[in-house]
Scaffold this motif. Structure first.
Motif, short mmCIF file in Angstrom:
data_model
loop_
_atom_site.label_atom_id
_atom_site.label_comp_id
_atom_site.label_asym_id
_atom_site.label_seq_id
_atom_site.Cartn_x
_atom_site.Cartn_y
_atom_site.Cartn_z
N LEU A 208 0.84 -1.19 0.00
CA LEU A 208 0.00 0.00 0.00
C LEU A 208 0.88 1.25 0.00
O LEU A 208 1.19 1.82 1.04
N SER A 209 1.33 1.64 -1.19
CA SER A 209 2.12 2.84 -1.40
C SER A 209 3.36 2.86 -0.50
O SER A 209 3.93 1.81 -0.19
N PHE A 210 3.76 4.06 -0.05
CA PHE A 210 5.08 4.20 0.57
C PHE A 210 5.18 3.59 1.96
O PHE A 210 6.29 3.40 2.46
N ILE A 211 4.06 3.25 2.62
CA ILE A 211 4.20 2.66 3.96
C ILE A 211 4.75 1.24 3.87
O ILE A 211 5.20 0.69 4.88
N VAL B 238 -0.10 16.65 -9.12
CA VAL B 238 -0.09 16.77 -10.58
C VAL B 238 1.27 17.22 -11.11
O VAL B 238 1.81 16.60 -12.05
N PRO B 239 1.90 18.27 -10.54
CA PRO B 239 3.23 18.65 -11.04
C PRO B 239 4.26 17.53 -10.90
O PRO B 239 5.17 17.42 -11.73
N ARG B 240 4.11 16.70 -9.86
CA ARG B 240 5.03 15.58 -9.67
C ARG B 240 4.86 14.56 -10.80
O ARG B 240 5.83 13.97 -11.29
N ILE B 241 3.63 14.35 -11.21
CA ILE B 241 3.34 13.42 -12.31
C ILE B 241 3.87 13.99 -13.62
O ILE B 241 4.54 13.29 -14.40
N GLU B 242 3.61 15.26 -13.84
CA GLU B 242 4.02 15.89 -15.10
C GLU B 242 5.54 15.99 -15.25
O GLU B 242 6.07 15.96 -16.36
N ALA C 182 1.25 4.46 19.75
CA ALA C 182 0.05 4.22 18.97
C ALA C 182 0.23 4.59 17.50
O ALA C 182 -0.39 3.99 16.61
N PHE C 183 1.08 5.59 17.23
CA PHE C 183 1.34 6.00 15.86
C PHE C 183 2.61 5.37 15.31
O PHE C 183 3.10 5.76 14.25
N GLY C 184 3.14 4.38 16.01
CA GLY C 184 4.38 3.76 15.59
C GLY C 184 5.58 4.57 16.06
O GLY C 184 5.49 5.42 16.96
N PHE C 185 6.73 4.30 15.43
CA PHE C 185 7.97 4.98 15.80
C PHE C 185 8.92 4.85 14.62
O PHE C 185 8.81 3.95 13.80
N GLY C 186 9.87 5.79 14.53
CA GLY C 186 10.85 5.72 13.46
C GLY C 186 10.34 6.35 12.17
O GLY C 186 9.36 7.10 12.17
N VAL C 187 10.98 6.02 11.06
CA VAL C 187 10.68 6.69 9.80
C VAL C 187 9.28 6.40 9.29
O VAL C 187 8.71 7.16 8.50
N PRO D 23 15.60 4.49 0.25
CA PRO D 23 15.25 5.90 0.12
C PRO D 23 13.91 6.17 -0.57
O PRO D 23 13.41 7.28 -0.52
N GLU D 24 13.32 5.15 -1.24
CA GLU D 24 12.09 5.40 -1.98
C GLU D 24 10.94 5.79 -1.06
O GLU D 24 10.11 6.64 -1.40
N HIS D 25 10.90 5.18 0.14
CA HIS D 25 9.86 5.53 1.10
C HIS D 25 9.90 7.02 1.40
O HIS D 25 8.89 7.73 1.33
N SER D 26 11.07 7.53 1.76
CA SER D 26 11.19 8.95 2.13
C SER D 26 10.93 9.85 0.94
O SER D 26 10.32 10.93 1.08
N ARG D 27 11.37 9.44 -0.25
CA ARG D 27 11.17 10.27 -1.44
C ARG D 27 9.68 10.49 -1.70
O ARG D 27 9.24 11.62 -1.95
N GLN D 28 8.90 9.42 -1.63
CA GLN D 28 7.47 9.56 -1.89
C GLN D 28 6.75 10.22 -0.71
O GLN D 28 5.86 11.05 -0.91
#
Length: 416
Positions: free
Chosen positions: A101-104, A229-233, A357-362, A109-114
């Motif tokens: 499910l996407s960047f999670i 949109v600019p990211r896609i373009e 509850a929200f996790g920890f780390g990156v 580095p791809e996680h942080s980039r997105q």
């Protein structure tokens, strides 16, 4: 592993225990204690910080039961979130060829980039600017409730619409389509669903967001999807990646907060002394403290955060080998008596800000400022405006969500 109270280290390795002594995971909650971690999970925590458990597919990942070890591993770059890696401790069968499910479910580095592409709308100052709009949503829904039937299902009338309206406005998704995305979201977060059915729900949501992105490309607006949109373009992001990102934010933006609103209300109704504190205060600090304590005391991320060791990791006298799975259930970490005194007591005046509850780390939750703000508005408004709010049925008749990755209640009949 360290034996609490003695400081002694055991040479026994849970991986060497007899097969029939490895407990099954997930573990069942006690019917009379729906807010508490499963009793077997408490037993494992008492035994040690790292234990082996058996999953649906026969695999035996590590279960991390104590707060300090949970934070250490969630913050360790040697553990992976990529669900497609061999040995990853998935909650359910995964369809061949499907992705996460996407960047999670990506590593740096791809996680942080997105992730950086969508961070700005969830910054604290941006979220605080939304507070008046969220207050109006909450007040309008309460007005509708008070003018309608009594009793009512709080989930349908209030808990689900609040975050759905907010995330739709933020993303630029038409709220009129909420039945569609909520029904498909339920498929994605239910554990015992056929992989093909889950893949179908994901495809429907991705196609929906892809079509919506097409509209944003033609007619951009002031919303998060238009901001992609600019990211896609520019080629930074494919349209499919942007659509998957939209699915993640839409799903996470309404499911977790909706369940926290309903489950938190139920917990407060079962603790009338704590409910009275919230109902009678106008102190924003106490409201903020109450939100943190309810996040600690309850557990919405059901089934633990899942990871995979990329290298051998030495921790608390154990060795997690490269390729072994790791499960971090925050509900038992948030009840660690070495961190939270009298952890099974709901105390809205407690300083619970260290919870996980929200996790920890990156990978900690991107939307936590938004969730906190929404909960602060809800908890400071609902019980003040409806001071006689009460359950319209017995606790034993409330249908809890034991079957998925998000915990809460399916219905919450209330009256006033």
């Amino acid at each position: 592993m360290t034996n609490r109270g003695t400081g002694m280290t055991s040479t026994a390795n849970p991986a060497d225990e007899r097969t029939d002594r490895i407990p099954e995971f997930p573990m069942a909650r006690a019917a009379k204690c729906p807010f508490d971690p499963p009793p077997a999970l408490r037993d494992e925590q008492r035994e040690g910080p790292l234990r082996k458990v058996r999953l649906w597919d026969g695999s035996t990942p590590w279960l991390v039961t104590r707060y300090s070890e949970q934070r250490a591993l969630l913050g360790d770059a040697r553990v992976s979130s990529e669900v497609t890696r061999p040995g990853f401790p998935n909650q359910a069968p995964v369809r061949s060829g499907s992705t996460g499910l996407s960047f999670i479910t990506m590593d740096d580095p791809e996680h942080s980039r997105q992730r950086r592409m969508v961070t700005a709308p969830f910054a604290i100052k941006r979220v605080d600017a939304l507070r008046p709009a969220v207050q109006k949503i909450v007040d309008d829904l309460i007005d509708t409730m008070l003018a309608g039937p009594n009793p009512v299902d709080l989930v349908e009338a209030f808990a689900l619409p609040v975050p759905s309206l907010v995330i739709c406005e933020l993303l630029g998704v038409p709220y009129a389509d909420h039945d569609f995305f909520q029904s498909n979201s339920r498929v994605l977060i239910t554990r015992d669903v056929d992989p093909e059915e889950r893949w179908g729900a994901m495809k429907r949501l991705t196609d929906y967001l892809d079509e919506l992105l097409g509209e944003k490309i033609a007619h951009p607006a002031d919303d998060l999807l238009s901001g992609l949109v600019p990211r896609i373009e520019s080629g930074e992001l494919t349209r499919n990646e942007a659509a998957q990102m939209g699915v993640l934010l839409l799903l996470a933006g309404h499911e977790t907060t909706a369940n926290m609103i309903a489950l938190g209300t139920l917990a407060l109704l079962e603790h009338p002394d704590q409910l009275a504190l919230l109902r009678e205060t106008d102190d924003p600090k106490l409201v903020a403290s109450a939100v943190e304590e309810l996040l600690r005391y309850l557990n919405i991320t059901h089934g633990g955060r899942r990871r995979l060791a990329l290298e051998d990791i030495e921790i608390s006298g154990e060795t997690i080998r490269a390729g072994e799975g790791i499960i971090v259930p925050n509900e038992i970490g948030n009840r660690d008596p070495e961190v939270f005194a009298d952890p099974d007591r709901l105390d809205l005046r407690r300083d619970a800000r260290r919870h996980v509850a929200f996790g920890f780390g990156v990978h900690q939750c991107l939307g936590q400022p938004l969730a906190r703000m929404e909960l602060q508005v809800v908890y400071s408004t609902l019980y003040r405006r409806i001071p006689t709010l009460r359950l319209a049925t017995g606790l034993e008749k409330i249908p809890f969500k034991h079957d998925g990755s998000v915990y809460g209640v399916y219905e919450l009949p209330v009256a006033w």
